[in-house]
Write a protein that holds these residues in place. Sequence first.
Motif, PDB file in Angstrom:
ATOM      1  N   LEU A  17       0.869  -1.180   0.000  1.00  0.00           N
ATOM      2  CA  LEU A  17       0.000   0.000   0.000  1.00  0.00           C
ATOM      3  C   LEU A  17       0.905   1.228   0.000  1.00  0.00           C
ATOM      4  O   LEU A  17       2.038   1.173   0.506  1.00  0.00           O
ATOM      5  CB  LEU A  17      -0.880   0.046   1.253  1.00  0.00           C
ATOM      6  CG  LEU A  17      -2.228  -0.680   1.267  1.00  0.00           C
ATOM      7  CD1 LEU A  17      -2.880  -0.511   2.614  1.00  0.00           C
ATOM      8  CD2 LEU A  17      -3.140  -0.199   0.148  1.00  0.00           C
ATOM      9  N   ARG A  18       0.388   2.314  -0.519  1.00  0.00           N
ATOM     10  CA  ARG A  18       1.119   3.577  -0.443  1.00  0.00           C
ATOM     11  C   ARG A  18       0.243   4.609   0.249  1.00  0.00           C
ATOM     12  O   ARG A  18      -0.874   4.879  -0.204  1.00  0.00           O
ATOM     13  CB  ARG A  18       1.530   4.087  -1.816  1.00  0.00           C
ATOM     14  CG  ARG A  18       2.468   5.289  -1.710  1.00  0.00           C
ATOM     15  CD  ARG A  18       3.000   5.722  -3.039  1.00  0.00           C
ATOM     16  NE  ARG A  18       2.063   6.534  -3.786  1.00  0.00           N
ATOM     17  CZ  ARG A  18       2.403   7.308  -4.797  1.00  0.00           C
ATOM     18  NH1 ARG A  18       3.662   7.374  -5.175  1.00  0.00           N
ATOM     19  NH2 ARG A  18       1.482   7.998  -5.448  1.00  0.00           N
ATOM     20  N   LEU A  19       0.743   5.129   1.322  1.00  0.00           N
ATOM     21  CA  LEU A  19       0.063   6.200   2.026  1.00  0.00           C
ATOM     22  C   LEU A  19       0.658   7.539   1.598  1.00  0.00           C
ATOM     23  O   LEU A  19       1.844   7.625   1.267  1.00  0.00           O
ATOM     24  CB  LEU A  19       0.219   6.040   3.537  1.00  0.00           C
ATOM     25  CG  LEU A  19      -0.218   4.720   4.135  1.00  0.00           C
ATOM     26  CD1 LEU A  19      -0.054   4.769   5.657  1.00  0.00           C
ATOM     27  CD2 LEU A  19      -1.629   4.367   3.756  1.00  0.00           C
ATOM     28  N   SER A  20      -0.166   8.572   1.644  1.00  0.00           N
ATOM     29  CA  SER A  20       0.303   9.912   1.323  1.00  0.00           C
ATOM     30  C   SER A  20      -0.150  10.882   2.404  1.00  0.00           C
ATOM     31  O   SER A  20      -1.199  10.694   3.028  1.00  0.00           O
ATOM     32  CB  SER A  20      -0.222  10.363  -0.030  1.00  0.00           C
ATOM     33  OG  SER A  20       0.299   9.568  -1.068  1.00  0.00           O
ATOM     34  N   PHE A  67       9.392  -0.594   4.316  1.00  0.00           N
ATOM     35  CA  PHE A  67       8.723   0.683   4.081  1.00  0.00           C
ATOM     36  C   PHE A  67       9.734   1.696   3.548  1.00  0.00           C
ATOM     37  O   PHE A  67      10.906   1.687   3.955  1.00  0.00           O
ATOM     38  CB  PHE A  67       8.115   1.230   5.371  1.00  0.00           C
ATOM     39  CG  PHE A  67       6.941   0.451   5.923  1.00  0.00           C
ATOM     40  CD1 PHE A  67       6.584  -0.791   5.407  1.00  0.00           C
ATOM     41  CD2 PHE A  67       6.183   0.978   6.951  1.00  0.00           C
ATOM     42  CE1 PHE A  67       5.508  -1.492   5.908  1.00  0.00           C
ATOM     43  CE2 PHE A  67       5.098   0.291   7.477  1.00  0.00           C
ATOM     44  CZ  PHE A  67       4.766  -0.942   6.960  1.00  0.00           C
ATOM     45  N   THR A  68       9.258   2.587   2.685  1.00  0.00           N
ATOM     46  CA  THR A  68      10.093   3.658   2.174  1.00  0.00           C
ATOM     47  C   THR A  68       9.340   4.971   2.236  1.00  0.00           C
ATOM     48  O   THR A  68       8.230   5.072   1.711  1.00  0.00           O
ATOM     49  CB  THR A  68      10.511   3.389   0.709  1.00  0.00           C
ATOM     50  OG1 THR A  68      11.196   2.133   0.630  1.00  0.00           O
ATOM     51  CG2 THR A  68      11.435   4.496   0.209  1.00  0.00           C
ATOM     52  N   VAL A  78       4.130  13.819   1.165  1.00  0.00           N
ATOM     53  CA  VAL A  78       5.088  12.867   1.716  1.00  0.00           C
ATOM     54  C   VAL A  78       4.434  11.491   1.628  1.00  0.00           C
ATOM     55  O   VAL A  78       3.326  11.299   2.144  1.00  0.00           O
ATOM     56  CB  VAL A  78       5.456  13.199   3.166  1.00  0.00           C
ATOM     57  CG1 VAL A  78       6.280  12.067   3.782  1.00  0.00           C
ATOM     58  CG2 VAL A  78       6.245  14.506   3.226  1.00  0.00           C
ATOM     59  N   ASN A  79       5.097  10.586   0.948  1.00  0.00           N
ATOM     60  CA  ASN A  79       4.543   9.257   0.724  1.00  0.00           C
ATOM     61  C   ASN A  79       5.230   8.211   1.591  1.00  0.00           C
ATOM     62  O   ASN A  79       6.420   8.335   1.909  1.00  0.00           O
ATOM     63  CB  ASN A  79       4.715   8.871  -0.750  1.00  0.00           C
ATOM     64  CG  ASN A  79       4.000   9.818  -1.674  1.00  0.00           C
ATOM     65  OD1 ASN A  79       2.860  10.203  -1.423  1.00  0.00           O
ATOM     66  ND2 ASN A  79       4.663  10.202  -2.755  1.00  0.00           N
ATOM     67  N   LEU A  80       4.462   7.199   1.932  1.00  0.00           N
ATOM     68  CA  LEU A  80       5.007   6.056   2.657  1.00  0.00           C
ATOM     69  C   LEU A  80       4.636   4.800   1.876  1.00  0.00           C
ATOM     70  O   LEU A  80       3.472   4.393   1.868  1.00  0.00           O
ATOM     71  CB  LEU A  80       4.452   5.978   4.075  1.00  0.00           C
ATOM     72  CG  LEU A  80       5.043   4.859   4.948  1.00  0.00           C
ATOM     73  CD1 LEU A  80       6.510   5.156   5.261  1.00  0.00           C
ATOM     74  CD2 LEU A  80       4.242   4.701   6.235  1.00  0.00           C
TER      75      LEU A  80
END
Length: 125
Positions: A17-20, A67-68, A78-80
Motif C-alpha cells: 500500500l502507499r500512504l500519502s 517501508f520507504t 510525503v509518501n510512505l
Amino acid sequence: VQLQAFGGGLVQAGGSLRLSCEFSGRTFSGYTVGWFRQAPGKEREFVSGIKWSGGSTYYADSVKGRFTISKESAKNLVNLQMNSLRLEDTAVYSCAASRTIIQSSVRMPSAYSYWGQGTLVTVSS
C-alpha cells in the motif's frame, strides 16, 4: 493549516500500500514529517520520518527494509510506500509535521506540532 493522511485500505499479508500525507495551506519546506501508527489497545508508535530539506530519512526497526518514505515536491506530498505487509502492520496511520525537530526527537510524537487524521490500514491473512 491542515494535514491529511490518505491511502489506507485492506490488503493481504505480503501485499503493498502507499500512504500519502498532504499539507494544505502551506509547503512542507523546512518541516520534518513523521508517520506514526496506533494499533487497537497499543500505544502510538513511530514508523518513519523525513526531513523535507536535505531528505534525511528515519525508520523504526520493525519496518526497515519494507517501508520507504519519500517526498513528492511537485505535489507537496510525503509518501510512505509499504511493501511486504504483515498482520502486525494493521493500525491507524497518521502523519505529523513540525518545523524545529532535532534528530534525536524525530521518533517522539510530542515533538510534532501538526497532526492529521489517520487512515486505517488493515492487513489480512
